[in-house]
Write a protein that holds these residues in place. Structure first.
Motif, PDB file in Angstrom:
ATOM      1  N   PRO A 152       0.812  -1.231   0.000  1.00  0.00           N
ATOM      2  CA  PRO A 152       0.000   0.000   0.000  1.00  0.00           C
ATOM      3  C   PRO A 152       0.836   1.268   0.000  1.00  0.00           C
ATOM      4  O   PRO A 152       0.493   2.237  -0.693  1.00  0.00           O
ATOM      5  CB  PRO A 152      -0.822  -0.124   1.292  1.00  0.00           C
ATOM      6  CG  PRO A 152      -0.918  -1.602   1.534  1.00  0.00           C
ATOM      7  CD  PRO A 152       0.397  -2.159   1.081  1.00  0.00           C
ATOM      8  N   LEU A 158       1.027   6.799  -6.738  1.00  0.00           N
ATOM      9  CA  LEU A 158      -0.134   7.635  -7.061  1.00  0.00           C
ATOM     10  C   LEU A 158       0.121   9.093  -6.704  1.00  0.00           C
ATOM     11  O   LEU A 158      -0.235  10.005  -7.467  1.00  0.00           O
ATOM     12  CB  LEU A 158      -1.362   7.122  -6.313  1.00  0.00           C
ATOM     13  CG  LEU A 158      -1.928   5.770  -6.764  1.00  0.00           C
ATOM     14  CD1 LEU A 158      -2.992   5.278  -5.776  1.00  0.00           C
ATOM     15  CD2 LEU A 158      -2.512   5.878  -8.169  1.00  0.00           C
ATOM     16  N   ASN A 196      -6.823   3.694   1.493  1.00  0.00           N
ATOM     17  CA  ASN A 196      -6.276   5.018   1.210  1.00  0.00           C
ATOM     18  C   ASN A 196      -5.999   5.239  -0.272  1.00  0.00           C
ATOM     19  O   ASN A 196      -5.881   6.378  -0.729  1.00  0.00           O
ATOM     20  CB  ASN A 196      -4.951   5.230   1.967  1.00  0.00           C
ATOM     21  CG  ASN A 196      -5.151   5.371   3.455  1.00  0.00           C
ATOM     22  OD1 ASN A 196      -4.281   5.007   4.242  1.00  0.00           O
ATOM     23  ND2 ASN A 196      -6.307   5.883   3.872  1.00  0.00           N
ATOM     24  N   LEU A 197      -5.876   4.157  -1.018  1.00  0.00           N
ATOM     25  CA  LEU A 197      -5.511   4.268  -2.431  1.00  0.00           C
ATOM     26  C   LEU A 197      -6.684   4.675  -3.318  1.00  0.00           C
ATOM     27  O   LEU A 197      -6.467   5.177  -4.425  1.00  0.00           O
ATOM     28  CB  LEU A 197      -4.957   2.925  -2.937  1.00  0.00           C
ATOM     29  CG  LEU A 197      -3.773   2.328  -2.182  1.00  0.00           C
ATOM     30  CD1 LEU A 197      -3.378   0.992  -2.807  1.00  0.00           C
ATOM     31  CD2 LEU A 197      -2.590   3.283  -2.160  1.00  0.00           C
ATOM     32  N   ALA A 226      -0.020   4.260   4.986  1.00  0.00           N
ATOM     33  CA  ALA A 226      -0.907   3.909   3.868  1.00  0.00           C
ATOM     34  C   ALA A 226      -1.582   2.559   4.089  1.00  0.00           C
ATOM     35  O   ALA A 226      -0.998   1.631   4.629  1.00  0.00           O
ATOM     36  CB  ALA A 226      -0.108   3.862   2.569  1.00  0.00           C
ATOM     37  N   LEU A 247       2.458   1.833  -3.490  1.00  0.00           N
ATOM     38  CA  LEU A 247       1.429   2.223  -4.459  1.00  0.00           C
ATOM     39  C   LEU A 247       0.938   3.641  -4.192  1.00  0.00           C
ATOM     40  O   LEU A 247       0.706   4.416  -5.136  1.00  0.00           O
ATOM     41  CB  LEU A 247       0.259   1.241  -4.403  1.00  0.00           C
ATOM     42  CG  LEU A 247       0.537  -0.178  -4.914  1.00  0.00           C
ATOM     43  CD1 LEU A 247      -0.708  -1.043  -4.785  1.00  0.00           C
ATOM     44  CD2 LEU A 247       1.024  -0.154  -6.360  1.00  0.00           C
ATOM     45  N   LEU A 248       0.797   4.002  -2.913  1.00  0.00           N
ATOM     46  CA  LEU A 248       0.382   5.369  -2.591  1.00  0.00           C
ATOM     47  C   LEU A 248       1.459   6.366  -3.015  1.00  0.00           C
ATOM     48  O   LEU A 248       1.149   7.454  -3.507  1.00  0.00           O
ATOM     49  CB  LEU A 248       0.086   5.502  -1.096  1.00  0.00           C
ATOM     50  CG  LEU A 248      -0.405   6.886  -0.637  1.00  0.00           C
ATOM     51  CD1 LEU A 248      -1.660   7.291  -1.386  1.00  0.00           C
ATOM     52  CD2 LEU A 248      -0.656   6.897   0.869  1.00  0.00           C
ATOM     53  N   ALA A 253      -6.415   7.280  -6.533  1.00  0.00           N
ATOM     54  CA  ALA A 253      -6.540   6.556  -7.805  1.00  0.00           C
ATOM     55  C   ALA A 253      -7.665   7.139  -8.660  1.00  0.00           C
ATOM     56  O   ALA A 253      -7.507   7.329  -9.874  1.00  0.00           O
ATOM     57  CB  ALA A 253      -6.780   5.073  -7.544  1.00  0.00           C
TER      58      ALA A 253
END
Length: 364
Positions: free
Chosen positions: A86, A93, A220-221, A216, A89-90, A225
């Motif tokens: 996470p 983003l 949260n994503l 994260a 990935l956060l 996104a």
């Protein structure tokens, strides 16, 4: 006799840049994928990159045989899937969003040194978040920290738009001046709230303002996104109009582009991206300034080529920065805002010294 370039000559000259943009985009996507795997393997719980890839694929495609072969423990699975993936990935983003916002803002004000924070949007978001940290959610009508930060960004955006209007149109110069003034005002409010609270809250406020994706989670994503997806779709549809706006308002009008309306749209999109990112990752600077410049140096100023490279480059830049933040001073974690400035400032100055750096200017 002076030769006049034909449309065929112009198209032929653009083909190498288009191929370079496609190759660079593919390379950045590959690097981003590798960073996800490597980041999933780095941490206090020992996991190899291969095992990290197994965890990711196993969760995305349930029932894969390697998820049940006994080689992975529940602790390893939890460390990779619930904590490390996470955050990387956060970071991706957030980096993509800030880079895209920077590119759009530089066109909006026709200033290559503009970036999302110049309009005070980040400072407005910070005020909303700090109000929740210091005074509690009741002080902002029961809003959560993320929602309060986003609301602060929208307020800042509205104020800039209102102050920047001149003769019914948005003035780029006024936008910059209004953003700087409002940013200073919001920063002063944040500073006052910080010094008027207890020590525990001060640490939380400073950590938020300097930026971090350490907290994260998968939920949260969703917000970043969605914001990034919508903004990318809008920006892609406006790529030709952005090219026209770079040439000046009169030239854009002759091509059928309403400069005032386009600037308003770009301001809203950039504010949406910045507010969403700040609400989940705090204040992370320099991404929106450096990455669009690098993209233009590499593939030219045509936004049909620049925007994809900018988005992917921003994602890779911040994912790599987050990996360094976790490892360079382990077990201490360096806030992302500090690291992006330390890494980004010298790199940007080096780029500006290169012979080809002049191509980074807008409209060149």
């Amino acid at each position: 006799m002076t030769e006049v370039a034909t449309p065929r000559d112009v198209a032929a000259a653009r083909r190498p840049l288009a191929r370079r943009a496609a190759a660079l985009s593919a390379g950045l996507a590959l690097v981003g994928t590798l960073l996800v795997v490597v980041s999933g393997a780095v941490g206090s719980v020992e996991v190899t990159p291969v095992q990290a890839a197994q965890v990711v694929v196993g969760h995305l495609v349930p029932g894969m045989p390697w998820m049940s072969d006994g080689s992975l423990t529940p602790l390893q699975d939890q460390a990779v899937w619930q904590f490390r993936i996470p955050r990387v990935l956060l970071a991706g983003l957030a980096g993509a969003g800030l880079a895209l916002a920077g590119a759009l803002m530089q066109v909006t004000v026709r200033n290559p040194l503009a970036e999302p924070y110049i309009l005070g949007v980040s400072s407005g978001a910070s005020v909303g978040a700090v109000l929740v940290i210091v005074l509690g959610s009741a002080a902002v009508g029961g809003l959560s920290l993320n929602v309060a930060a986003f609301a602060g960004a929208l307020v800042a955006c509205g104020c800039v738009a209102a102050l920047a209007r001149k003769n019914g149109a948005l003035s780029p110069t006024r936008m910059i001046l209004s953003g700087v003034a409002l940013g200073s005002l919001f920063s002063a409010i944040t500073s006052y709230l910080t010094i008027s609270t207890d020590a525990q809250n001060v640490v939380s406020v400073l950590f938020f303002l300097l930026g971090s994706v350490s907290a994260a989670t998968m939920p949260n994503l969703l917000g970043p996104a969605i914001a990034l997806g919508v903004s990318c779709a809008v920006a892609a549809g406006l790529a030709r109009s952005l090219n026209a706006l770079m040439t000046g308002d009169e030239s854009a009008a002759s091509l059928g582009v309403d400069a005032t309306r386009l600037r308003a749209v770009l301001l809203v999109v950039a504010s949406l991206l910045t507010g969403t990112v700040v609400s989940v990752a705090g204040g992370i600077g320099f991404v929106g300034l450096v990455v669009p410049h690098v993209a233009r140096i590499c593939v030219g100023a045509d936004h049909r080529r620049t925007l994809p490279v900018t988005v992917l480059g921003g994602a890779v830049f911040l994912m790599a920065a987050d990996l360094l933040a976790r490892t360079v001073a382990a077990p201490t974690e360096i806030p992302l805002g500090i690291l992006t400035a330390i890494v980004g400032a010298p790199f940007f100055l080096w780029l500006m010294r290169r012979d080809g750096a002049d191509r980074a200017g807008l409209g060149r």
